[in-house]
Design a protein around this motif. Structure first.
Motif, mmCIF file in Angstrom:
data_model
loop_
_atom_site.group_PDB
_atom_site.id
_atom_site.type_symbol
_atom_site.label_atom_id
_atom_site.label_comp_id
_atom_site.label_asym_id
_atom_site.label_seq_id
_atom_site.Cartn_x
_atom_site.Cartn_y
_atom_site.Cartn_z
ATOM 1 N N PRO A 148 28.253 37.398 40.202
ATOM 2 C CA PRO A 148 29.313 36.448 39.804
ATOM 3 C C PRO A 148 29.969 36.811 38.472
ATOM 4 N N PHE A 149 29.215 37.419 37.553
ATOM 5 C CA PHE A 149 29.835 37.892 36.311
ATOM 6 C C PHE A 149 30.885 38.964 36.631
ATOM 7 N N GLY A 150 30.584 39.804 37.615
ATOM 8 C CA GLY A 150 31.553 40.826 38.020
ATOM 9 C C GLY A 150 32.832 40.203 38.546
ATOM 10 N N ASN A 151 32.680 39.144 39.333
ATOM 11 C CA ASN A 151 33.868 38.451 39.844
ATOM 12 C C ASN A 151 34.690 37.864 38.700
ATOM 13 N N LEU A 152 33.994 37.259 37.723
ATOM 14 C CA LEU A 152 34.715 36.683 36.584
ATOM 15 C C LEU A 152 35.417 37.756 35.763
ATOM 16 N N LEU A 153 34.784 38.929 35.652
ATOM 17 C CA LEU A 153 35.410 40.014 34.896
ATOM 18 C C LEU A 153 36.709 40.467 35.560
ATOM 19 N N ILE A 154 36.696 40.546 36.891
ATOM 20 C CA ILE A 154 37.920 40.925 37.608
ATOM 21 C C ILE A 154 38.982 39.831 37.452
ATOM 22 N N GLN A 155 38.547 38.579 37.524
ATOM 23 C CA GLN A 155 39.499 37.476 37.315
ATOM 24 C C GLN A 155 40.093 37.518 35.913
ATOM 25 N N LEU A 156 39.258 37.870 34.937
ATOM 26 C CA LEU A 156 39.749 37.970 33.555
ATOM 27 C C LEU A 156 40.799 39.080 33.441
ATOM 28 N N LEU A 157 40.502 40.220 34.059
ATOM 29 C CA LEU A 157 41.480 41.322 34.044
ATOM 30 C C LEU A 157 42.811 40.866 34.638
ATOM 31 N N LYS A 158 42.723 40.130 35.753
ATOM 32 C CA LYS A 158 43.947 39.708 36.429
ATOM 33 C C LYS A 158 44.698 38.624 35.652
ATOM 34 N N ALA A 159 44.037 38.003 34.669
ATOM 35 C CA ALA A 159 44.711 37.004 33.838
ATOM 36 C C ALA A 159 45.449 37.639 32.665
ATOM 37 N N THR A 160 45.189 38.917 32.390
ATOM 38 C CA THR A 160 45.780 39.540 31.201
ATOM 39 C C THR A 160 47.314 39.643 31.223
ATOM 40 N N PRO A 161 48.007 39.581 32.376
ATOM 41 C CA PRO A 161 49.479 39.552 32.283
ATOM 42 C C PRO A 161 50.006 38.394 31.442
ATOM 43 N N LEU A 162 49.176 37.361 31.212
ATOM 44 C CA LEU A 162 49.602 36.259 30.334
ATOM 45 C C LEU A 162 49.829 36.751 28.907
ATOM 46 N N LEU A 163 49.225 37.905 28.558
ATOM 47 C CA LEU A 163 49.394 38.439 27.207
ATOM 48 C C LEU A 163 50.864 38.665 26.871
ATOM 49 N N LEU A 165 53.276 36.982 27.569
ATOM 50 C CA LEU A 165 53.983 35.738 27.261
ATOM 51 C C LEU A 165 53.803 35.333 25.803
ATOM 52 N N ILE A 166 52.841 35.954 25.105
ATOM 53 C CA ILE A 166 52.651 35.637 23.677
ATOM 54 C C ILE A 166 52.895 36.894 22.834
ATOM 55 N N THR A 167 53.866 37.671 23.257
ATOM 56 C CA THR A 167 54.415 38.813 22.502
ATOM 57 C C THR A 167 53.497 40.030 22.424
ATOM 58 N N ILE A 168 52.462 40.098 23.252
ATOM 59 C CA ILE A 168 51.576 41.267 23.246
ATOM 60 C C ILE A 168 52.083 42.268 24.281
ATOM 61 N N ALA A 169 52.258 43.517 23.847
ATOM 62 C CA ALA A 169 52.818 44.545 24.730
ATOM 63 C C ALA A 169 51.707 45.156 25.574
ATOM 64 N N ASP A 170 51.311 44.430 26.599
ATOM 65 C CA ASP A 170 50.260 44.915 27.495
ATOM 66 C C ASP A 170 50.882 45.717 28.631
ATOM 67 N N LEU A 171 50.075 46.016 29.637
ATOM 68 C CA LEU A 171 50.557 46.807 30.771
ATOM 69 C C LEU A 171 51.735 46.138 31.468
ATOM 70 N N THR A 172 51.617 44.844 31.731
ATOM 71 C CA THR A 172 52.690 44.140 32.431
ATOM 72 C C THR A 172 53.981 44.163 31.620
ATOM 73 N N PHE A 173 53.863 43.978 30.309
ATOM 74 C CA PHE A 173 55.048 44.003 29.438
ATOM 75 C C PHE A 173 55.735 45.365 29.504
ATOM 76 N N GLU A 174 54.945 46.440 29.394
ATOM 77 C CA GLU A 174 55.535 47.784 29.403
ATOM 78 C C GLU A 174 56.196 48.090 30.741
ATOM 79 N N MET A 175 55.555 47.685 31.835
ATOM 80 C CA MET A 175 56.149 47.952 33.146
ATOM 81 C C MET A 175 57.380 47.086 33.370
#
Length: 225
Positions: A148-163, A165-175
């Motif tokens: 279950p920790f593995g599942n949460l880690l994948i969910q956390l990764l998939k939540a990072t596009p929210l970055l 929205l608060i001015t962080i230039a993550d993968l989603t921002f660059e793409m």
């Protein structure tokens, strides 16, 4: 399509920086979430109501409110109260508390799943509460926590596009910048999907390896359920 790939190759350094930011946010948030998960997972099992009650309320609060709102509250509302965090710190705190709250239920459930006879045998051997937890209970519970920790880690990764929205230039921002430059929406977001999938596959393999190692230490079949 050809034009997009040409621009994609030119943008590889910035895309790589976006991937690095995404991985950094995932790793830091996972570390905070792990600490929160164990802290509240243990506190919510306390026999003292004054400890268990506030801990349970905190867990339910972060599980019952939106990660999106928590992140925006830290980033936009906290400065109104006179306290400002850097964007990455806001993300790590919000992700860590939110996913840590879910993780605390994993910890609590795994500890309760350890057979009562194991606790009683440790008591019979004269072990202290700390020794019982570290040497007998936690190794068995840890094996059950990893999937279950593995599942949460994948969910956390998939939540990072929210970055983004608060001015962080993550993968989603660059793409998204690349999409705006080329006008190739389908290709840009397909590339994002493929990159996120590749990262998730690596994380999944790492967690499976950790589960196999934990089972081996307990003398269990690593391939068994």
């Amino acid at each position: 399509m050809t034009g997009f790939f040409e621009e994609f190759v030119h943008a590889l350094p910035s895309v790589g920086e976006g991937v690095a930011v995404t991985l950094l946010a995932t790793a830091l948030s996972a570390a905070v979430a792990l600490i929160v998960a164990f802290a509240f997972g243990l506190l919510t099992r306390s026999t003292r109501l004054l400890v268990r009650g506030p801990s349970r309320f905190t867990v339910e609060f972060f599980r019952g409110t939106s990660l999106y709102v928590q992140l925006f509250w830290l980033f936009f509302a906290l400065p109104v109260l006179g306290f400002r965090l850097e964007p990455m710190a806001c993300a790590v705190v919000a992700f860590g508390l939110n996913f840590g709250a879910y993780g605390s239920e994993v910890v609590r459930g795994a500890l309760e799943a350890v057979p009562r006879t194991q606790w009683e045998a440790a008591v019979a051997l004269g072990m202290s509460p700390r020794q019982r937890m570290i040497r007998v209970v936690m190794p068995q519970a840890w094996v059950q926590m990893i999937p279950p920790f593995g599942n949460l880690l994948i969910q956390l990764l998939k939540a990072t596009p929210l970055l983004s929205l608060i001015t962080i230039a993550d993968l989603t921002f660059e793409m998204d910048q690349l999409r705006s430059l080329t006008g190739s929406t389908a290709q840009a977001y397909l590339a994002v999907l493929v990159i996120y999938y590749a990262i998730a596959a690596v994380l999944n393999s790492f967690m499976r390896a950790a589960e196999s190692a934990a089972k081996t230490r307990l003398g269990q079949d690593p391939g068994g359920s």
